[in-house]
Design a protein around this motif. Structure first.
Motif, mmCIF file in Angstrom:
data_model
loop_
_atom_site.group_PDB
_atom_site.id
_atom_site.type_symbol
_atom_site.label_atom_id
_atom_site.label_comp_id
_atom_site.label_asym_id
_atom_site.label_seq_id
_atom_site.Cartn_x
_atom_site.Cartn_y
_atom_site.Cartn_z
ATOM 1 N N ASP A 145 0.933 -1.283 0.064
ATOM 2 C CA ASP A 145 -0.177 -0.145 0.032
ATOM 3 C C ASP A 145 0.812 1.304 0.027
ATOM 4 O OD1 ASP A 145 -2.667 -1.012 -0.227
ATOM 5 O OD2 ASP A 145 -2.763 -0.886 2.234
ATOM 6 N N LYS A 146 1.743 1.273 0.898
ATOM 7 C CA LYS A 146 2.753 2.602 1.086
ATOM 8 C C LYS A 146 3.706 2.624 -0.094
ATOM 9 C CE LYS A 146 1.965 2.622 5.769
ATOM 10 N NZ LYS A 146 2.500 2.016 7.224
ATOM 11 N N ASP B 83 14.770 6.668 -6.997
ATOM 12 C CA ASP B 83 15.444 7.027 -5.821
ATOM 13 C C ASP B 83 14.269 7.078 -4.746
ATOM 14 O OD1 ASP B 83 17.756 7.437 -7.335
ATOM 15 O OD2 ASP B 83 17.473 9.649 -6.845
ATOM 16 N N ALA B 84 13.199 7.853 -4.743
ATOM 17 C CA ALA B 84 12.021 7.610 -3.968
ATOM 18 C C ALA B 84 11.644 6.326 -3.587
ATOM 19 C CB ALA B 84 11.054 8.586 -4.183
ATOM 20 N N VAL B 85 11.341 5.584 -4.572
ATOM 21 C CA VAL B 85 10.666 4.150 -4.389
ATOM 22 C C VAL B 85 11.599 3.419 -3.783
ATOM 23 C CG1 VAL B 85 9.688 2.107 -5.674
ATOM 24 C CG2 VAL B 85 9.172 4.469 -6.390
ATOM 25 N N TYR B 86 12.921 3.412 -3.997
ATOM 26 C CA TYR B 86 13.980 2.668 -3.334
ATOM 27 C C TYR B 86 13.898 2.849 -1.964
ATOM 28 C CZ TYR B 86 18.644 0.906 -2.178
ATOM 29 O OH TYR B 86 19.832 0.428 -1.645
ATOM 30 N N GLU C 92 12.806 2.088 3.906
ATOM 31 C CA GLU C 92 12.402 2.319 5.334
ATOM 32 C C GLU C 92 10.914 1.359 5.668
ATOM 33 O OE1 GLU C 92 10.623 6.192 3.765
ATOM 34 O OE2 GLU C 92 12.389 7.288 3.699
ATOM 35 N N LEU C 93 10.491 0.929 4.762
ATOM 36 C CA LEU C 93 9.267 -0.164 4.972
ATOM 37 C C LEU C 93 9.790 -1.432 5.653
ATOM 38 C CD1 LEU C 93 6.886 0.899 2.234
ATOM 39 C CD2 LEU C 93 6.588 1.539 4.519
ATOM 40 N N GLY C 94 11.016 -1.903 5.472
ATOM 41 C CA GLY C 94 11.779 -2.858 6.011
ATOM 42 C C GLY C 94 11.948 -3.879 4.943
#
Length: 124
Positions: A20-21, A79-82, A87-89
């Motif tokens: 989702d995120k 860069d943002a998706v990576y 960040e999400l683990g």
């Protein structure tokens, strides 16, 4: 031609929260869901990415050499998706960078170990 891609999960709720995120970063939303399956995309008429509890009730496993690649509109989006995946683990499988010929990509694994790539490749 490809309708949707499924990735197995052993932690359905965790995988749903992760995707989702993560996929909101590329403008995707839930386009179909049941108690054991969720698919994300702009709509269900184009290729979507989904997670699923294995139908046979056996543990989900990662396919060696299997990878899902997400096409985005800029290196900044790569860069943002990576960054969001980590960040999400998620775990690193290759930091963002030019892989040659203008193919800018990053590689990571989700919470179940499935390998994904996010890339930008300018055409024209």
């Amino acid at each position: 031609m490809i309708g949707y891609i499924t990735l197995g999960t052993n932690d359905f709720d965790g995988a749903v929260a992760f995707y989702d995120k993560l996929l909101e970063q590329v403008g995707a939303k839930r386009v179909m869901e049941t108690d054991s399956f969720v698919a994300w995309g702009p709509d269900f008429n184009v290729t979507s990415l989904s997670i699923i509890k294995p139908y046979d009730k056996q543990p989900a496993t990662v396919g060696n050499g299997v990878m899902v690649a997400l096409n985005v509109d800029s290196p900044a989006k790569v860069d943002a998706v990576y960054k969001k995946a980590l960040e999400l683990g998620g775990s690193d499988e290759g930091k963002p960078g030019d892989r040659g010929g203008g193919f800018y990509a990053a590689y990571f694994r989700d919470l179940d170990g499935n390998k994904l790539n996010v890339f930008h490749f300018p055409q024209g």
